[in-house]
Enzyme design. Structure first.
Site, PDB file in Angstrom:
ATOM      1  N   ARG A 234      -9.645  47.540   1.740  1.00  0.00           N
ATOM      2  CA  ARG A 234     -10.915  48.196   1.441  1.00  0.00           C
ATOM      3  C   ARG A 234     -10.971  49.489   2.253  1.00  0.00           C
ATOM      4  NH1 ARG A 234     -10.983  45.569  -2.428  1.00  0.00           N
ATOM      5  NH2 ARG A 234     -12.489  44.014  -3.118  1.00  0.00           N
ATOM      6  N   GLU A 263     -14.948  55.511  -2.518  1.00  0.00           N
ATOM      7  CA  GLU A 263     -14.259  55.517  -3.822  1.00  0.00           C
ATOM      8  C   GLU A 263     -15.184  55.261  -5.006  1.00  0.00           C
ATOM      9  OE1 GLU A 263     -11.485  52.152  -3.109  1.00  0.00           O
ATOM     10  OE2 GLU A 263     -12.500  51.131  -4.758  1.00  0.00           O
ATOM     11  N   HIS A 295      -7.009  52.630  -6.459  1.00  0.00           N
ATOM     12  CA  HIS A 295      -7.317  51.190  -6.474  1.00  0.00           C
ATOM     13  C   HIS A 295      -6.613  50.485  -7.639  1.00  0.00           C
ATOM     14  CE1 HIS A 295     -10.461  48.274  -4.731  1.00  0.00           C
ATOM     15  NE2 HIS A 295      -9.443  47.594  -5.224  1.00  0.00           N
TER      16      HIS A 295
END
Ligand code: NAD
Length: 330
Positions: A234, A263, A295
């Site tokens: 994360r 993000e 991601h």
């Protein structure tokens, strides 16, 4: 009785994967929008919502979901830092997740970032296509024999530890709950020792109050000069401003990230024709030794299939009160 489920932050590939495995007892409604305070108005008539990493399930969204009769938040991911679990509990809304869909997919992506940054294959690809066969600037290091620190040895951390042990690396791990199986191939050490001894550090712990900004100016100072840092967990595990200073001072030799603290306003969309306002992100992109992916660690056929089938099973298990503990958050 069939339940109506709103699938938020839905891309075409999510829709196709879910449609291929869904059953008659679950009616899926697909929404491109992320679930947040603006889009919660779309939840009328829904029994459950299916959400992903950047949907914002804060207390006010959860209260609105409760008012609309939504009784289940089905996360189609492992992490649940974007859900106010206390609020869900107090409104009696179940929260489920997919604890391990394909740890190998994320572990293999972490390895991809390591190998690409090290051997600069992304640069070599462009050079060769332009007829430039010079090797200047492409020199890497031999991974065999290097010390790699794995922070968090859960599903993904264990998978990358096994891969790196196979590469002949000296793997040292930190986890408050050491794993007996991993002790056969790696050493557990205290976190400060891992940070100061590793040539490469790769993060595989969840984002919690304790781990937020675990990589800050103080931690970076303890690292080896020229260290490689990989984050596929994360974004907020890293204090990005401190990381930029670490890159500018040359302390950080390589940075590979699949996640970024801010993000949610960038990833999972084509923004190639937009002006990006995030100056911190743009600064990261200027470093030649930084590699960013949007991601995609989870994004393999196998993992997507597993995510869809487990999420659908979680939806029926919550309805039947048979949800396995490992898949229950609330
Ligand atoms: P997991 O729950 O199986 O393992 C997490 C491990 O971290 C556990 O062993 C836990 O004890 C350990 N841990 C907790 N606090 C820690 C701390 N302070 N320091 C070190 N270790 C600590 O989770 P997982 O499936 O291995 O996933 C790890 C993380 O990867 C998830 O939390 C998620 O944020 C991220 N993830 C990213 C992607 C992606 O596409 N990039 C996909 C899936 C998961």
């Amino acid at each position: 009785m069939s339940q109506i489920v709103g699938v938020f932050s839905c891309q075409q590939y999510d829709k196709e994967t879910f449609q291929a495995v869904t059953s008659k007892s679950i009616q899926l409604r697909f929404f491109e929008a992320a679930l947040n305070e603006q889009s919660v108005s779309l939840c009328d008539e829904l029994d459950a919502v299916c959400v992903f990493v950047n949907d914002d399930l804060n207390a006010s969204v959860i209260s609105a979901l409760a008012d609309k009769g939504v009784n289940h938040i089905a996360m189609r991911c492992a992490g649940y830092n974007n859900v106010d679990t206390q609020a869900a509990k107090s409104h009696n809304i179940a929260v489920s997740r997919v604890p391990a869909y394909s740890p190998h997919s994320v572990a293999e992506h972490a390895l991809t970032l390591m190998l690409t940054l090290n051997r600069r294959t992304h640069r070599a690809y462009n050079r060769v296509r332009e007829g430039n066969f010079s090797l200047n600037g492409l020199m890497g290091f031999t991974l065999h024999g290097k010390t790699v620190g794995v922070v968090g040895t859960g599903h993904i951390g264990k998978a990358i530890t096994r891969i790196l042990a196979g590469f002949g690396c000296n793997v040292q791990c930190y986890d408050p709950y050491p794993d007996e199986e991993i002790k056969a191939i790696a050493r557990y050490v205290p976190l400060p020792q891992l940070v100061s001894n590793s040539d490469i550090i790769t993060l595989h712990c969840p984002l919690t109050d304790e781990t937020r900004h675990m990589i800050d100016a103080h931690t970076i100072k303890q690292m080896k000069d020229g260290v490689m840092l990989i984050n596929t967990s994360r974004g907020a595990l890293i204090d990005t401003a401190a990381m930029i200073q670490g890159l500018k001072s040359r302390k950080i030799g390589y940075l590979g990230i699949d996640v970024y603290e801010q993000e949610s306003s960038l990833f999972f969309a084509d923004r190639s024709m937009e002006i990006i306002d995030d100056d911190v992100f743009e600064r990261l992109l200027t470093f030649p030794n930084v590699l960013i992916t949007g991601h995609q660690g989870f994004f393999t056929r196998e993992a997507m299939h597993e995510i869809a089938t487990t999420t659908l099973k979680n939806l029926s298990d919550v309805a039947n009160d048979t949800l396995p503990e490992a898949n229950r958050v609330v």
